[in-house]
Design a protein around this motif. Structure first.
Motif, mmCIF file in Angstrom:
data_model
loop_
_atom_site.group_PDB
_atom_site.id
_atom_site.type_symbol
_atom_site.label_atom_id
_atom_site.label_comp_id
_atom_site.label_asym_id
_atom_site.label_seq_id
_atom_site.Cartn_x
_atom_site.Cartn_y
_atom_site.Cartn_z
ATOM 1 N N LEU A 1 0.684 -1.277 0.109
ATOM 2 C CA LEU A 1 -0.007 0.076 0.043
ATOM 3 C C LEU A 1 0.868 1.228 0.028
ATOM 4 C CD1 LEU A 1 -2.748 1.370 0.323
ATOM 5 C CD2 LEU A 1 -2.476 1.206 2.578
ATOM 6 N N ALA A 2 1.631 1.143 0.853
ATOM 7 C CA ALA A 2 2.897 2.572 0.930
ATOM 8 C C ALA A 2 3.455 2.488 -0.628
ATOM 9 C CB ALA A 2 3.915 2.306 1.831
ATOM 10 N N ALA A 3 3.986 1.503 -1.121
ATOM 11 C CA ALA A 3 4.670 1.512 -2.467
ATOM 12 C C ALA A 3 3.686 2.134 -3.369
ATOM 13 C CB ALA A 3 5.120 0.082 -2.846
ATOM 14 N N ASN A 4 2.457 1.746 -3.620
ATOM 15 C CA ASN A 4 1.566 1.964 -4.649
ATOM 16 C C ASN A 4 1.119 3.419 -4.122
ATOM 17 O OD1 ASN A 4 1.476 0.073 -6.606
ATOM 18 N ND2 ASN A 4 0.408 -1.485 -5.036
ATOM 19 N N SER A 5 1.089 3.858 -2.882
ATOM 20 C CA SER A 5 0.677 5.390 -2.820
ATOM 21 C C SER A 5 1.523 6.155 -3.350
ATOM 22 C CB SER A 5 0.332 5.554 -1.238
ATOM 23 O OG SER A 5 -0.638 4.581 -0.722
ATOM 24 N N LEU A 6 2.967 5.835 -3.299
ATOM 25 C CA LEU A 6 3.871 6.806 -3.897
ATOM 26 C C LEU A 6 3.705 6.612 -5.287
ATOM 27 C CD1 LEU A 6 6.528 8.330 -3.930
ATOM 28 C CD2 LEU A 6 7.823 6.020 -3.749
ATOM 29 N N CYS A 7 3.439 5.403 -5.888
ATOM 30 C CA CYS A 7 3.112 5.390 -7.511
ATOM 31 C C CYS A 7 1.927 6.323 -7.926
ATOM 32 C CB CYS A 7 2.952 4.055 -7.793
ATOM 33 S SG CYS A 7 4.581 2.938 -7.936
ATOM 34 N N LEU A 8 0.838 6.148 -7.127
ATOM 35 C CA LEU A 8 -0.414 6.979 -7.527
ATOM 36 C C LEU A 8 0.080 8.498 -7.568
ATOM 37 C CD1 LEU A 8 -3.259 6.621 -8.180
ATOM 38 C CD2 LEU A 8 -3.893 6.992 -5.779
ATOM 39 N N TYR A 9 0.884 8.886 -6.197
ATOM 40 C CA TYR A 9 1.325 10.305 -6.286
ATOM 41 C C TYR A 9 1.950 10.671 -7.542
ATOM 42 C CZ TYR A 9 3.842 14.323 -4.448
ATOM 43 O OH TYR A 9 4.350 15.613 -4.301
ATOM 44 N N LEU A 10 2.987 10.016 -7.938
ATOM 45 C CA LEU A 10 3.653 10.308 -8.978
ATOM 46 C C LEU A 10 3.321 10.437 -10.194
ATOM 47 C CD1 LEU A 10 6.814 8.025 -8.092
ATOM 48 C CD2 LEU A 10 6.626 10.651 -8.122
ATOM 49 N N LEU A 11 1.927 9.569 -10.344
ATOM 50 C CA LEU A 11 1.326 9.547 -11.842
ATOM 51 C C LEU A 11 0.369 10.566 -11.788
ATOM 52 C CD1 LEU A 11 1.416 5.530 -12.220
ATOM 53 C CD2 LEU A 11 2.193 7.049 -13.733
ATOM 54 N N TRP A 12 -0.205 10.892 -10.513
ATOM 55 C CA TRP A 12 -1.332 11.805 -10.631
ATOM 56 C C TRP A 12 -1.709 13.002 -11.624
ATOM 57 C CZ3 TRP A 12 -6.048 11.442 -8.161
ATOM 58 C CH2 TRP A 12 -6.761 12.629 -8.139
ATOM 59 N N LYS A 13 -0.260 13.582 -11.691
ATOM 60 C CA LYS A 13 -0.399 14.673 -12.680
ATOM 61 C C LYS A 13 -0.389 14.235 -14.002
ATOM 62 C CE LYS A 13 4.628 15.093 -12.988
ATOM 63 N NZ LYS A 13 5.795 15.994 -12.593
ATOM 64 N N HIS A 14 -0.061 13.153 -14.551
ATOM 65 C CA HIS A 14 -0.446 12.731 -15.924
ATOM 66 C C HIS A 14 -1.651 11.948 -16.145
ATOM 67 C CE1 HIS A 14 3.874 13.962 -16.332
ATOM 68 N NE2 HIS A 14 4.427 13.088 -15.461
ATOM 69 N N ARG A 15 -2.672 11.956 -15.200
ATOM 70 C CA ARG A 15 -3.675 11.063 -15.249
ATOM 71 C C ARG A 15 -4.537 11.406 -16.538
ATOM 72 N NH1 ARG A 15 -4.616 14.690 -11.577
ATOM 73 N NH2 ARG A 15 -6.797 15.812 -11.356
ATOM 74 N N ALA A 16 -4.704 12.531 -16.995
ATOM 75 C CA ALA A 16 -5.310 12.988 -18.094
ATOM 76 C C ALA A 16 -4.504 13.330 -19.363
ATOM 77 C CB ALA A 16 -6.167 14.267 -17.549
ATOM 78 N N ASP A 17 -3.365 12.912 -19.499
ATOM 79 C CA ASP A 17 -2.389 13.291 -20.525
ATOM 80 C C ASP A 17 -2.942 12.598 -21.941
ATOM 81 O OD1 ASP A 17 -0.925 14.860 -18.924
ATOM 82 O OD2 ASP A 17 0.642 13.481 -19.080
ATOM 83 N N ASP A 18 -3.140 11.562 -21.927
ATOM 84 C CA ASP A 18 -3.764 10.494 -23.255
ATOM 85 C C ASP A 18 -4.282 9.118 -22.652
ATOM 86 O OD1 ASP A 18 -1.258 9.233 -22.917
ATOM 87 O OD2 ASP A 18 -0.267 10.602 -24.206
ATOM 88 N N VAL A 19 -4.501 8.361 -23.688
ATOM 89 C CA VAL A 19 -4.945 7.078 -23.657
ATOM 90 C C VAL A 19 -3.867 6.295 -22.745
ATOM 91 C CG1 VAL A 19 -4.545 6.362 -25.900
ATOM 92 C CG2 VAL A 19 -6.220 5.222 -24.188
ATOM 93 N N ASN A 20 -2.555 6.559 -23.234
ATOM 94 C CA ASN A 20 -1.500 5.574 -22.520
ATOM 95 C C ASN A 20 -1.565 6.120 -21.093
ATOM 96 O OD1 ASN A 20 0.876 4.156 -22.883
ATOM 97 N ND2 ASN A 20 2.090 5.970 -22.663
ATOM 98 N N MET A 21 -1.440 7.269 -20.679
ATOM 99 C CA MET A 21 -1.258 7.575 -19.523
ATOM 100 C C MET A 21 -2.599 7.314 -18.600
ATOM 101 S SD MET A 21 1.891 8.062 -19.149
ATOM 102 C CE MET A 21 2.235 8.772 -17.640
ATOM 103 N N ARG A 22 -3.904 7.437 -19.208
ATOM 104 C CA ARG A 22 -4.790 7.074 -18.451
ATOM 105 C C ARG A 22 -4.819 5.692 -18.155
ATOM 106 N NH1 ARG A 22 -7.226 10.587 -22.383
ATOM 107 N NH2 ARG A 22 -7.782 8.828 -23.460
#
Length: 208
Positions: free
Chosen positions: A122-143
């Motif tokens: 959970l700690a590891a994936n929370s870090l991943c989610l935090y890092l990916l948050w700003k790219h969540r709407a970039d395109d189909v790839n990042m979505r």
């Protein structure tokens, strides 16, 4: 004021570089956690942990595909999303088979391991989610990448709940229920990614 003189091209390159850095970091995190969870799940006899470890492996493959198509057009990104959806669906079916095997051959999982590894994941994936948050709407790839990370948080939390359930009931059914729930999440997410990929591929084909 100095400018790069390339307008949207420079902005696009900067965004792609940022996406690549983020994907490399989360790829490394997921590969490490796959090894940790798969080993712990096997030793603990936990369907939920094994399912979550496969989720980590699936995410690592997803991030690898995503890195490959960063500089490619929307059709390539849609094809990558198709592959990611297939990986999600395949892992979902695998977990279903594992759950059926556990029903036929009951064994009580080690709840201490489930809880400890669940918290670490959970700690590891929370870090991943935090890092990916700003790219969540970039395109189909990042979505599709962000969707995988969001699912991880749900799965990790469920594993912790399953460990508590095994401890309280001294039975394997909480582990099986969570494992089946993660499998259902895989299959539902696969459907969503497939739909998004089809829409993007059609739109890209019309443009060309």
């Amino acid at each position: 004021m100095a400018t790069c003189g390339c307008g949207d091209v420079c902005a696009s390159d900067k965004m792609r570089d940022s996406q690549a850095r983020t994907l490399r970091i989360v790829l490394a995190i997921n590969l490490v956690m796959f090894g940790v969870e798969a080993t712990a799940g096997w030793l603990a006899g936990s369907t939920a942990l094994m399912a979550d470890s496969l989720d980590m492996l699936g995410d690592a493959l997803v991030y690898g595909f995503s890195l490959y198509v960063l500089a490619r057009d929307d059709r390539w990104k849609a094809i990558s999303a198709f592959i990611k959806g297939g990986i999600m669906a395949g892992f979902g079916l695998f977990v279903l088979v594992q759950a059926i095997d556990k029903l036929l051959h009951p064994a009580l999982p080690t709840y201490e391991t489930m809880g400890a590894i669940g918290l670490l994941a959970l700690a590891a994936n929370s870090l991943c989610l935090y890092l990916l948050w700003k790219h969540r709407a970039d395109d189909v790839n990042m979505r599709s990448v962000w969707l995988c990370s969001r699912n991880d948080i749900i799965a990790n939390s469920a594993v912790i709940v399953a460990g508590a359930g095994v401890w309280l009931t001294a039975a394997q059914w909480p582990d099986l229920v969570v494992g089946l729930g993660i499998a259902a999440l895989f299959l539902r997410s696969a459907t969503h990614v497939f739909t998004d990929a089809v829409r993007t591929y059609r739109a890209a084909s019309v443009k060309t």
